[in-house]
Design an enzyme around this catalytic site. Structure first.
Site, PDB file in Angstrom:
ATOM      1  N   HIS A 147      -5.791  22.150 107.464  1.00 38.14           N
ATOM      2  CA  HIS A 147      -6.226  22.968 106.326  1.00 38.14           C
ATOM      3  C   HIS A 147      -7.659  23.458 106.512  1.00 38.14           C
ATOM      4  CE1 HIS A 147      -2.614  21.617 104.411  1.00 38.14           C
ATOM      5  NE2 HIS A 147      -3.016  20.365 104.333  1.00 38.14           N
ATOM      6  N   ASP A 189      -1.141  11.195  99.795  1.00 36.60           N
ATOM      7  CA  ASP A 189      -2.595  11.194  99.621  1.00 36.60           C
ATOM      8  C   ASP A 189      -2.996  10.276  98.474  1.00 36.60           C
ATOM      9  OD1 ASP A 189      -1.964  13.626 101.110  1.00 36.60           O
ATOM     10  OD2 ASP A 189      -4.088  14.092 100.922  1.00 36.60           O
ATOM     11  N   HIS A 203       1.868  23.213 102.911  1.00 35.43           N
ATOM     12  CA  HIS A 203       2.528  22.602 104.065  1.00 35.43           C
ATOM     13  C   HIS A 203       3.827  23.327 104.346  1.00 35.43           C
ATOM     14  CE1 HIS A 203       0.312  19.539 101.757  1.00 35.43           C
ATOM     15  NE2 HIS A 203      -0.235  19.335 102.930  1.00 35.43           N
TER      16      HIS A 203
END
Lengths: 207, 333
Positions: free
Chosen positions: B60, B113, B222
Site C-alpha cells: 500500500h 490487523d 486488496h
C-alpha cells in the site's frame, strides 16, 4: 491422566505432522471460502513451533504451551495466528504451576475458548473453530477419558456439522450462503490439533 | 519466475528488499529496529510526546512508511504483502516509541490487523506501557467484506495519521490524541473503484479479473469485491458515482471539507487531476466548501489501476492541526 512436558511436546510434533500432511486439504477448504493460505500458514507455524521447542528446556507443560503461543503468534499471521496464539497463551496461564489432569485440561480449554471469543468477537454456534473447542470441553466434562480416541469422533461430528450451516463469523462468513456445503477451515485445523492430542493421550493410556 | 512480470528478485523477499531500499534512499530519516520490519522516526532531540504506531500489510506504499516523521507517525510496521504484521513486531514498535506518554495504535479495520494489533496492545500493557487504539473504517462501499467485519479502513486512515500526529506533536495527552483521531474517524468517508487488478508477488496471478472494458465500483485495497461491475464510464460519471455514495452516507452539505484523491498504484496523475476537477465541481454544486485538497498516491494497492475519493468534514481544531508543520516522505507542509 496427567499431561507432562514430554506429552505436550509430542502433541505439537504430531500436530506438525498432521498440518504438513493435510496442508492441501486445508488450503482447498480455505480457497473455497477465503484467501487460501490457511494450510500453508498452519504448516509453517507448527514447523516453527517444533523447532522452537526442540531447542528449549522445559520444566512444566505450561511453559511448552507458552512457547507454542508466542511462536504461532509470530509465524502464522493473518487471523489464525492471534487466535491460536491466544488459545495456547490462555491454556498456559491456567496450567501454570498445576498438575495438568483432566479437570485442569478442561479448564485450560475453557479459558482458551474465552480468549478466542474475545479475540475473534464471536460466539459458539457461528460456524467457527470455537464449536470444535466447545465440544472437546463438554467431552472432558462428562467422560472419564478412558478412551481418548473418542475426542476424535466428537470433533469429526462438529466439523461435519459446519458443512450444513451458514457462517456468520470467521472466515466462512465472508461468503454468506455460499459457505453452506463447505467444512469450515478453522474448525478443520482445530480438528487436527485435537486429533493429535487424542493420539498422545491414547498412547499414554495404553502404556 | 513463472511469467510474473514484476521488477523484483524473489517473491518471498519483496518486503525485506523494499525496506533495505528505503533505508538506503533516505538515510537519516528512519531507524530500523533490529531483526524486525519496523521503521521508526529518527529524531535528533529526545521526544516527549505520545508515540503513534501504524502499519499493516505491505503493498500500500507510501502507506505507512511515508507517514513516519515529524507531525505524523513514530513507527510503521510492515507486514507481508496484504498481510497484517504479527504482534511481536508491533510490540517492538510500541516499545520503541513509548517516550513516556503512552502509545496510540492506528489500525485499519481488517480482521487480521485488528487481532494482531490488539494482541500487541495486550502484550505491551502487560509490560506496563499505556496503549490506546483507534480503528479506521472509512470505506462506505460495503458493510462486511472478504477481510472485515464491518467497514474497511482505506485512504481516510492517512488523514487520521495527519491529525493525530499533529495533535501528538503539541504535547497532548494520550487521551487527547485518541479523541482527535476518533473525531477524524467519525467525520471521514471514502469510496473507491478500479479498472484493473493487481498481483500479489507470492500469489503470482491477479487477485481478480476485470474485462478490458469493465470497472468495479467499491473495490477494496486488496482487490476484494465491491458493489458492482459495469462498463467503464467517463471520469465525470465515476466522480458522480463515488461522491454521491459518500454523500448518501454522511451529510457534508454546508460544511468545509478536506478532499483526498488517491491513486491506487497505476493511475496517471493526469487522470487523478481530471477526477479531482469533477469531484470538486459536484461538491461545489452540493454546497460543500473545499478547504484543502491532496491529489496523488497515498494508499495504493500494488499496481491496481483505480482511485479512491475521501472527504473529511473539518472543524476549527482540525484546520489548526492541518496547518502545523509536517515532515515525512509523503507530506512536507
Amino acid at each position: 491422566m496427567e499431561l507432562t512436558v514430554d506429552m505436550a511436546i509430542n502433541w505439537m510434533e504430531i500436530a506438525r505432522d498432521k498440518y504438513k500432511e493435510n496442508k492441501e486439504t486445508l488450503t482447498m477448504l480455505d480457497q473455497a471460502i477465503g484467501d487460501g493460505d490457511h494450510g500453508i500458514n498452519m504448516a509453517r507455524g507448527y514447523q516453527a513451533v517444533v523447532e522452537k521447542i526442540a531447542e528449549t528446556e522445559y520444566d512444566h507443560p505450561a511453559d511448552v504451551l507458552k512457547s507454542v503461543a508466542m511462536t504461532l503468534m509470530a509465524k502464522v499471521g493473518g487471523a489464525s495466528g492471534p487466535l491460536y496464539g491466544t488459545a495456547f497463551m490462555n491454556m498456559s496461564m491456567v496450567m501454570k504451576g498445576k498438575t495438568v489432569d483432566q479437570k485442569v485440561l478442561k479448564e485450560a480449554i475453557d479459558h482458551a475458548i474465552t480468549g478466542m471469543k474475545q479475540r475473534g468477537k464471536s460466539e459458539i454456534g457461528e460456524k467457527t473453530l470455537l464449536d470444535v473447542w466447545d465440544q472437546v470441553s463438554s467431552y472432558l466434562d462428562s467422560e472419564d477419558l478412558s478412551e481418548p480416541k473418542e475426542i476424535i469422533e466428537v470433533c469429526q461430528a462438529v466439523v461435519e456439522d459446519t458443512k450444513q450451516i451458514q457462517a456468520t463469523k470467521g472466515r466462512a462468513s465472508y461468503l454468506n450462503e455460499r459457505s453452506i456445503g463447505h467444512e469450515d477451515p478453522g474448525s478443520m485445523s482445530s480438528f487436527y490439533l485435537f486429533e493429535a492430542l487424542a493420539e498422545v493421550l491414547e498412547k499414554e493410556a495404553t502404556v | 519466475m513463472n511469467g510474473l512480470k514484476k521488477l523484483i528478485n524473489h517473491p518471498e523477499q519483496v518486503v525485506e528488499e523494499m525496506i533495505e531500499g528505503i533505508l538506503l534512499a533516505h538515510p537519516g530519516r528512519f531507524e530500523r529496529i533490529e531483526k524486525t520490519t519496523v521503521l521508526t522516526r529518527k529524531s535528533t532531540v529526545q521526544l516527549n510526546k505520545v508515540g503513534l504506531v501504524s502499519g499493516g500489510g505491505s503493498g500500500h506504499e507510501p502507506a505507512h512508511v511515508g507517514y513516519v516523521g515529524e507531525g505524523m507517525l513514530d513507527a510503521a510496521v510492515f507486514g507481508e504483502v496484504f498481510t497484517s504484521p504479527t504482534p511481536d513486531q508491533i510490540l517492538e514498535a510500541i516499545k520503541a516509541v513509548d517516550y513516556g506518554k503512552g502509545v496510540l495504535l492506528i489500525i485499519k479495520n481488517y480482521t487480521g490487523d485488528v487481532m494482531n494489533f490488539e494482541m500487541a496492545q495486550e502484550l505491551a500493557e502487560a509490560e506496563g506501557i499505556q496503549v490506546e487504539k483507534v480503528i479506521v473504517a472509512d470505506d462506505v462501499a460495503v458493510e462486511d467484506s472478504t477481510f472485515t467485519i464491518g467497514r474497511r479502513g482505506i485512504a481516510g486512515t492517512v488523514l487520521v495519521h495527519r491529525i493525530a500526529g499533529a495533535m501528538a506533536e503539541t504535547g497532548a495527552t494520550l487521551q487527547e490524541v485518541k479523541e482527535a483521531a476518533e473525531k477524524v474517524i467519525n467525520n471521514v468517508r471514502s469510496m473507491g473503484m478500479a479498472i484493473s487488478a493487481c498481483t500479489v508477488p507470492a500469489a503470482g496471478k491477479p487477485s481478480f479479473q476485470l474485462a478490458d472494458d469493465e470497472m468495479e465500483i467499491g473495490i477494496g485495497i486488496h482487490g476484494e469485491p465491491g458493489i458492482n461491475r459495469t462498463k467503464i464510464q467517463s471520469s465525470k460519471e465515476v466522480a458522480s458515482i463515488l461522491v454521491n455514495k459518500i454523500l448518501a452516507d454522511f451529510n457534508y452539505e454546508n460544511s468545509e471539507v478536506a478532499v483526498l484523491i488517491n491513486g491506487l498504484g497505476a493511475t496517471p496523475e493526469m487522470e487523478l487531476y481530471i477526477l479531482n476537477k469533477e469531484v470538486q465541481r459536484i461538491l461545489t454544486e452540493k454546497n460543500v466548501a473545499i478547504y484543502k485538497t491532496w491529489v496523488g498516491e497515498y494508499m495504493t494497492s500494488l499496481e491496481m489501476s483505480g482511485v479512491s475519493v475521501t472527504l473529511l468534514k473539518l472543524d476549527n481544531q482540525m484546520k489548526e492541526l492541518f496547518a502545523q508543520k509536517v515532515n515525512t516522505l509523503t507530506f512536507q507542509e
